[in-house]
Design an enzyme around this catalytic site. Sequence first.
Site, PDB file in Angstrom:
ATOM      1  N   ASP A   1      -9.807  -5.118  -4.588  1.00  0.00           N
ATOM      2  CA  ASP A   1      -9.065  -4.126  -4.044  1.00  0.00           C
ATOM      3  C   ASP A   1      -9.764  -3.060  -4.365  1.00  0.00           C
ATOM      4  OD1 ASP A   1      -7.348  -2.398  -2.742  1.00  0.00           O
ATOM      5  OD2 ASP A   1      -5.595  -3.710  -3.305  1.00  0.00           O
TER       6      ASP A   1
ATOM      7  N   SER B   1       0.836  -1.278  -0.201  1.00  0.00           N
ATOM      8  CA  SER B   1       0.062  -0.044   0.044  1.00  0.00           C
ATOM      9  C   SER B   1       0.962   1.414  -0.061  1.00  0.00           C
ATOM     10  CB  SER B   1      -0.897  -0.109   1.314  1.00  0.00           C
ATOM     11  OG  SER B   1      -1.994   1.048   1.232  1.00  0.00           O
TER      12      SER B   1
ATOM     13  N   HIS C   1      -7.449  -5.481  -0.429  1.00  0.00           N
ATOM     14  CA  HIS C   1      -6.527  -4.840  -0.033  1.00  0.00           C
ATOM     15  C   HIS C   1      -5.747  -5.357   1.090  1.00  0.00           C
ATOM     16  CE1 HIS C   1      -4.175  -1.255  -0.832  1.00  0.00           C
ATOM     17  NE2 HIS C   1      -3.930  -1.009   0.524  1.00  0.00           N
TER      18      HIS C   1
END
Length: 441
Positions: A376, A171, A405
């Site tokens: 995601d 991320s 995610h």
Amino acid sequence: MSLLICVFILCSAGEVAGVLTGGSMMDRPLPVQSLCAQLVQPTGYPCSEHAVQTKDGYLLALQRVSSPTLNIGSQPGPPVLLLHGLFMAGDAWFLDNTEQSLGFILADQGFDVWVGNVRGTRWSHGHTTLSEKSKAFWDWSWQELAQYDLAEMIHYIYTMTNTKTFVVGHSQGTIMALAAFTQPEIVEMVEAAALLCPISYLEHVSAQFVLRMVNMHLDQVILAMGIHQLNFRSNFGVYLINSVCEGHFDCNDLLSSITVLKPNCHGKISQNPLATPVVLVSLSNVIRNMFYPLHQRQNCCFNNSRIDYYLGYEPHPSSSKNLHHLFQMIRAGTFAKYDYGMWRNLKHYGQVNPPKFDLNSIPKSLPIWMGYGGSDALADLTDFNHTLKELSSKPELLYLENYGHIDFLLSVTAKEDVYDNMIKFFRSQRKSSCSAGLCNI
């Protein structure tokens, strides 16, 4: 929005500051030990603490983890640096058991594991001159995390090991990595990179909770209020979440991490049982809203029963400026430096608009592996493909249709689904880049 207006108009600046930095009704006991002592060493894995100073004075914590089966005096394997995501820290790589957490898995596979903790996280050590209560301490975004924090971590590891390092990001860690890799002096110290849920563009984010915050201009409101540390463990962090949830999301999540707050506009928490009820706020529900996407898509393999344990460590603080920078990316659809506004951009950058990061400048010689998911809502497929088109190289890809995610970090089957493939990639790059007999794994 009414709650924000109440806080902004009726509370004095001093009272708001008190809410931000004072005691939290949601606080769990914060770590008093090091990350090594609290999470790694109790499992039997050797772990040492290292401190790194950035060029702008921040003191970062790095942990070095190895396998408990490594013989004393034997040569460590190739180094790998783990970069955590937003509102997380190095503990994120060790939150499940030793057979499921990437930090332990890499150590067991013979890698010399280095764990990064960016500025502002609870494991890092502050600043050489600035107080954490000062505005200046929080005057940064992911731009500085890439330019200073990641650069210094990689340089430190290179100095300690005298070899190039593998980089793994999740991320926000991938944003940092992609921005840093546009700098040739950093790439020279990197063997290869593995990016989990890669992000450089955020224009097509579909997470409802995030879009609600963007549409409320929450980032701009909190900066206008003079709030520079964003800490969801604080009372004020609870107020912010309440305002986002109000009338749009169900924040009544009756897990053990629920806190019942009855705030008034002076930052006080009423204990009167006859007081007007307010929304019950749970950090576990915040995590769901942050990571669960639209259209009923969910993280496939995230163990919900462990949320209470995870919340013993997450979330970590970040800066309001960092959130504002990320929301700028969503609104503008660009992968660019922080936008100060026209006149301040001229001062900082010598141009009206903030400079864009040129992904095409990342050398083809840098091997990149990317893992991404069809569910995601933050690293959207459209934005992911935008990133791929701008890269000069062709990364090795792993696509998992059902992964969201958080699955790439905390899935109970991530080893088989993701990490084994990633480690195979690392081994192939190591084999091709070193001479016969010089590789440790």
